[in-house]
Scaffold this motif. Structure first.
Motif, PDB file in Angstrom:
ATOM      1  N   VAL A  73      16.208  62.992  25.958  1.00  0.00           N
ATOM      2  CA  VAL A  73      15.757  63.993  25.007  1.00  0.00           C
ATOM      3  C   VAL A  73      14.551  63.475  24.230  1.00  0.00           C
ATOM      4  CG1 VAL A  73      16.396  65.424  23.026  1.00  0.00           C
ATOM      5  CG2 VAL A  73      18.057  64.986  24.831  1.00  0.00           C
ATOM      6  N   TYR A  74      14.677  62.308  23.610  1.00  0.00           N
ATOM      7  CA  TYR A  74      13.559  61.763  22.846  1.00  0.00           C
ATOM      8  C   TYR A  74      13.833  60.297  22.539  1.00  0.00           C
ATOM      9  CZ  TYR A  74      15.879  61.395  18.312  1.00  0.00           C
ATOM     10  OH  TYR A  74      16.688  61.015  17.277  1.00  0.00           O
ATOM     11  N   THR A  75      12.807  59.623  22.047  1.00  0.00           N
ATOM     12  CA  THR A  75      12.929  58.230  21.612  1.00  0.00           C
ATOM     13  C   THR A  75      12.533  58.152  20.147  1.00  0.00           C
ATOM     14  OG1 THR A  75      12.456  57.384  23.813  1.00  0.00           O
ATOM     15  CG2 THR A  75      12.116  55.862  21.973  1.00  0.00           C
ATOM     16  N   ALA A  76      13.396  57.542  19.359  1.00  0.00           N
ATOM     17  CA  ALA A  76      13.127  57.306  17.936  1.00  0.00           C
ATOM     18  C   ALA A  76      12.669  55.856  17.796  1.00  0.00           C
ATOM     19  CB  ALA A  76      14.389  57.553  17.115  1.00  0.00           C
ATOM     20  N   ALA A  77      11.423  55.663  17.497  1.00  0.00           N
ATOM     21  CA  ALA A  77      10.865  54.316  17.366  1.00  0.00           C
ATOM     22  C   ALA A  77      11.007  53.829  15.934  1.00  0.00           C
ATOM     23  CB  ALA A  77       9.399  54.313  17.779  1.00  0.00           C
ATOM     24  N   PHE A  78      11.142  52.539  15.790  1.00  0.00           N
ATOM     25  CA  PHE A  78      11.325  51.947  14.458  1.00  0.00           C
ATOM     26  C   PHE A  78      10.114  52.174  13.564  1.00  0.00           C
ATOM     27  CE2 PHE A  78       8.977  48.728  16.610  1.00  0.00           C
ATOM     28  CZ  PHE A  78       8.276  48.042  15.634  1.00  0.00           C
ATOM     29  N   THR A  79       8.948  52.407  14.154  1.00  0.00           N
ATOM     30  CA  THR A  79       7.751  52.652  13.354  1.00  0.00           C
ATOM     31  C   THR A  79       7.685  54.095  12.847  1.00  0.00           C
ATOM     32  OG1 THR A  79       6.513  53.178  15.357  1.00  0.00           O
ATOM     33  CG2 THR A  79       6.411  50.896  14.562  1.00  0.00           C
ATOM     34  N   GLU A  80       8.522  54.974  13.389  1.00  0.00           N
ATOM     35  CA  GLU A  80       8.490  56.387  13.035  1.00  0.00           C
ATOM     36  C   GLU A  80       9.609  56.804  12.095  1.00  0.00           C
ATOM     37  OE1 GLU A  80       8.793  58.045  16.904  1.00  0.00           O
ATOM     38  OE2 GLU A  80       6.692  57.752  17.381  1.00  0.00           O
ATOM     39  N   VAL A  81      10.708  56.070  12.111  1.00  0.00           N
ATOM     40  CA  VAL A  81      11.879  56.451  11.329  1.00  0.00           C
ATOM     41  C   VAL A  81      12.526  55.189  10.761  1.00  0.00           C
ATOM     42  CG1 VAL A  81      13.394  56.493  13.352  1.00  0.00           C
ATOM     43  CG2 VAL A  81      13.988  57.833  11.373  1.00  0.00           C
ATOM     44  N   ALA A  82      13.101  55.302   9.576  1.00  0.00           N
ATOM     45  CA  ALA A  82      13.680  54.135   8.902  1.00  0.00           C
ATOM     46  C   ALA A  82      14.832  53.513   9.694  1.00  0.00           C
ATOM     47  CB  ALA A  82      14.146  54.526   7.502  1.00  0.00           C
ATOM     48  N   ASP A  83      15.782  54.339  10.180  1.00  0.00           N
ATOM     49  CA  ASP A  83      16.935  53.835  10.931  1.00  0.00           C
ATOM     50  C   ASP A  83      17.044  54.618  12.232  1.00  0.00           C
ATOM     51  OD1 ASP A  83      19.292  52.811  11.872  1.00  0.00           O
ATOM     52  OD2 ASP A  83      20.452  53.221  10.054  1.00  0.00           O
ATOM     53  N   ALA A  84      16.375  54.135  13.268  1.00  0.00           N
ATOM     54  CA  ALA A  84      16.316  54.840  14.552  1.00  0.00           C
ATOM     55  C   ALA A  84      17.696  54.979  15.183  1.00  0.00           C
ATOM     56  CB  ALA A  84      15.365  54.118  15.501  1.00  0.00           C
ATOM     57  N   SER A  85      18.519  53.968  15.040  1.00  0.00           N
ATOM     58  CA  SER A  85      19.868  54.007  15.607  1.00  0.00           C
ATOM     59  C   SER A  85      20.705  55.112  14.972  1.00  0.00           C
ATOM     60  CB  SER A  85      20.550  52.652  15.412  1.00  0.00           C
ATOM     61  OG  SER A  85      21.894  52.712  15.795  1.00  0.00           O
ATOM     62  N   ALA A  86      20.676  55.204  13.654  1.00  0.00           N
ATOM     63  CA  ALA A  86      21.457  56.228  12.954  1.00  0.00           C
ATOM     64  C   ALA A  86      20.965  57.629  13.302  1.00  0.00           C
ATOM     65  CB  ALA A  86      21.388  56.003  11.448  1.00  0.00           C
ATOM     66  N   GLU A  87      19.649  57.810  13.398  1.00  0.00           N
ATOM     67  CA  GLU A  87      19.119  59.126  13.745  1.00  0.00           C
ATOM     68  C   GLU A  87      19.549  59.517  15.155  1.00  0.00           C
ATOM     69  OE1 GLU A  87      14.956  60.910  12.938  1.00  0.00           O
ATOM     70  OE2 GLU A  87      14.940  60.257  15.038  1.00  0.00           O
ATOM     71  N   CYS A  88      19.474  58.592  16.075  1.00  0.00           N
ATOM     72  CA  CYS A  88      19.868  58.867  17.453  1.00  0.00           C
ATOM     73  C   CYS A  88      21.342  59.284  17.519  1.00  0.00           C
ATOM     74  CB  CYS A  88      19.620  57.646  18.333  1.00  0.00           C
ATOM     75  SG  CYS A  88      20.003  57.917  20.074  1.00  0.00           S
ATOM     76  N   GLY A 127      15.690  49.988  23.198  1.00  0.00           N
ATOM     77  CA  GLY A 127      14.577  49.475  23.984  1.00  0.00           C
ATOM     78  C   GLY A 127      14.248  48.049  23.586  1.00  0.00           C
ATOM     79  N   PHE A 128      13.087  47.560  24.000  1.00  0.00           N
ATOM     80  CA  PHE A 128      12.675  46.197  23.670  1.00  0.00           C
ATOM     81  C   PHE A 128      12.446  46.047  22.176  1.00  0.00           C
ATOM     82  CE2 PHE A 128      11.414  46.540  28.138  1.00  0.00           C
ATOM     83  CZ  PHE A 128      12.149  45.490  28.643  1.00  0.00           C
ATOM     84  N   ALA A 129      11.752  47.005  21.614  1.00  0.00           N
ATOM     85  CA  ALA A 129      11.574  47.023  20.157  1.00  0.00           C
ATOM     86  C   ALA A 129      12.777  47.762  19.584  1.00  0.00           C
ATOM     87  CB  ALA A 129      10.281  47.744  19.792  1.00  0.00           C
ATOM     88  N   PRO A 130      13.007  47.690  18.306  1.00  0.00           N
ATOM     89  CA  PRO A 130      14.141  48.428  17.760  1.00  0.00           C
ATOM     90  C   PRO A 130      13.900  49.945  17.786  1.00  0.00           C
ATOM     91  CG  PRO A 130      13.120  47.035  16.090  1.00  0.00           C
ATOM     92  CD  PRO A 130      12.371  46.845  17.336  1.00  0.00           C
ATOM     93  N   SER A 131      13.926  50.497  18.975  1.00  0.00           N
ATOM     94  CA  SER A 131      13.827  51.935  19.139  1.00  0.00           C
ATOM     95  C   SER A 131      15.043  52.403  19.937  1.00  0.00           C
ATOM     96  CB  SER A 131      12.532  52.314  19.879  1.00  0.00           C
ATOM     97  OG  SER A 131      12.531  51.778  21.180  1.00  0.00           O
ATOM     98  N   TYR A 132      15.362  53.680  19.804  1.00  0.00           N
ATOM     99  CA  TYR A 132      16.540  54.220  20.469  1.00  0.00           C
ATOM    100  C   TYR A 132      16.158  55.491  21.189  1.00  0.00           C
ATOM    101  CZ  TYR A 132      19.436  50.823  18.163  1.00  0.00           C
ATOM    102  OH  TYR A 132      19.990  49.638  17.763  1.00  0.00           O
ATOM    103  N   THR A 133      16.608  55.594  22.448  1.00  0.00           N
ATOM    104  CA  THR A 133      16.365  56.772  23.278  1.00  0.00           C
ATOM    105  C   THR A 133      17.669  57.538  23.404  1.00  0.00           C
ATOM    106  OG1 THR A 133      14.614  55.640  24.486  1.00  0.00           O
ATOM    107  CG2 THR A 133      15.608  57.557  25.540  1.00  0.00           C
TER     108      THR A 133
END
Length: 147
Positions: free
Chosen positions: A101-116, A137-143
């Motif tokens: 659906v989408y990827t929440a990157a750590f640079t775009e959102v405060a807590d990518a894991s919680a948003e996902c 992902g490699f960086a603290p981002s969540y798909t």
């Protein structure tokens, strides 16, 4: 209708053939779906998926539409964040394949894991999808992957 046959055996043979033909026609009509009968079109629902941080609902909405998870979306700003309203077909069974659906990157959102996790759980609660998982992902981002 009167048919003239020369011998009684021919008359009996014709009756047998007609009975068998009627039985086959009735069986086909019962067992095979008719061409005139069409399946009901799947109903679509327009509902609130959830409330997300300001600016995030638009990103999630656009990504979900591009992924084919919902047909359309709209964003309504409120006091607590942006409401994401989507139009989709409710699911009761998981899809054969996962859809990103989408990827929440750590640079775009405060807590990518919680948003996902929140978007995934909101989708399950409203039957937009049946199950989800958040892949890091490699960086603290969540798909967000859904079925």
């Amino acid at each position: 209708m009167s048919l003239m046959f020369r011998r009684p055996e021919e008359r009996q043979s014709m009756r047998t053939i007609l009975k068998k033909a009627a039985l086959v026609a009735a069986s086909v009509a019962v067992l095979a779906p008719g061409t005139a009968v069409q399946a009901k079109p799947a109903r679509t629902v327009t509902a609130l998926l959830g409330t997300y941080d300001f600016g995030r609902a638009g990103v999630i909405g656009q990504s979900g539409k591009q992924a084919g998870v919902w047909r359309s979306y709209s964003v309504r700003s409120g006091f607590a964040g942006d409401d994401l309203i989507v139009t989709y077909q409710p699911r009761t069974r998981p899809a054969r394949h996962e859809t990103q659906v989408y990827t929440a990157a750590f640079t775009e959102v405060a807590d990518a894991s919680a948003e996902c996790r929140k978007v995934g759980a909101d989708g399950v609660a409203r039957r937009v999808w049946v199950s989800f998982r958040c892949r890091t992902g490699f960086a603290p981002s969540y798909t967000l992957l859904v079925r």
